[in-house]
Design a protein around this motif. Structure first.
Motif, short mmCIF file in Angstrom:
data_model
loop_
_atom_site.label_atom_id
_atom_site.label_comp_id
_atom_site.label_asym_id
_atom_site.label_seq_id
_atom_site.Cartn_x
_atom_site.Cartn_y
_atom_site.Cartn_z
N GLU A 24 7.74 -11.75 -0.01
CA GLU A 24 7.99 -10.90 0.66
C GLU A 24 9.23 -10.59 1.47
O GLU A 24 9.81 -11.81 1.87
N LEU A 25 9.63 -9.69 1.65
CA LEU A 25 11.07 -9.34 2.48
C LEU A 25 10.47 -9.63 4.10
O LEU A 25 9.60 -8.73 4.45
N GLY A 26 11.06 -10.28 4.76
CA GLY A 26 10.69 -10.35 6.23
C GLY A 26 12.07 -10.03 7.08
O GLY A 26 13.14 -9.96 6.63
N TYR A 27 11.74 -10.02 8.29
CA TYR A 27 12.91 -9.49 9.19
C TYR A 27 12.80 -10.49 10.46
O TYR A 27 11.86 -10.98 10.79
N ASN A 28 14.07 -10.72 10.87
CA ASN A 28 14.31 -11.19 11.99
C ASN A 28 14.23 -10.42 13.19
O ASN A 28 15.56 -9.82 13.44
N LEU A 29 13.30 -10.13 14.00
CA LEU A 29 13.28 -9.29 14.98
C LEU A 29 13.24 -10.10 16.43
O LEU A 29 12.99 -9.42 17.61
N ARG A 30 13.95 -11.23 16.48
CA ARG A 30 14.15 -11.81 17.66
C ARG A 30 15.38 -11.49 18.61
O ARG A 30 16.36 -10.85 17.94
N MET A 31 15.10 -11.37 19.78
CA MET A 31 15.95 -10.80 20.58
C MET A 31 17.42 -11.59 20.64
O MET A 31 16.86 -12.95 20.90
N THR A 32 18.78 -11.33 20.84
CA THR A 32 19.68 -12.26 21.02
C THR A 32 19.86 -12.78 22.58
O THR A 32 19.38 -11.83 23.36
N ASN A 33 20.42 -13.77 22.65
CA ASN A 33 20.77 -14.22 24.10
C ASN A 33 21.39 -13.28 24.83
O ASN A 33 21.03 -13.07 26.09
N ILE A 34 22.22 -12.58 24.32
CA ILE A 34 23.02 -11.58 25.08
C ILE A 34 22.31 -10.41 25.38
O ILE A 34 22.27 -9.67 26.37
N ALA A 35 21.49 -10.06 24.33
CA ALA A 35 20.50 -8.53 24.70
C ALA A 35 19.48 -9.06 25.72
O ALA A 35 19.14 -8.17 26.35
#
Length: 68
Positions: free
Chosen positions: A2-13
């Protein structure tokens, strides 16, 4: 597979978000002030209905929807 997504927030955001959260109360107060002005003007126009605000809650007017 399955295709997954990395939806974690970046440190800068995250850092930007933390700074913006400090301004949230002022932004909400300005939205409420603007909504009162809009509602006052809209109440004078026949056929338009401004948003209902229950006195038991604090409406921050993220969206200001006019019904006609």
């Amino acid at each position: 597979m399955e295709l997954g997504y990395n939806l974690r927030m970046t440190n800068i955001a995250g850092a930007i978000g933390r700074v913006q959260l400090k301004k949230l109360d002022a932004w909400n107060a300005k939205r409420i002030e603007n909504a009162k002005l809009l509602s006052g003007g809209i109440s004078k126009i026949k056929g338009l209905v401004s948003p209902y605000v229950d006195e038991r809650v604090k409406h921050v007017f993220h969206q200001y929807v006019i019904r006609g």
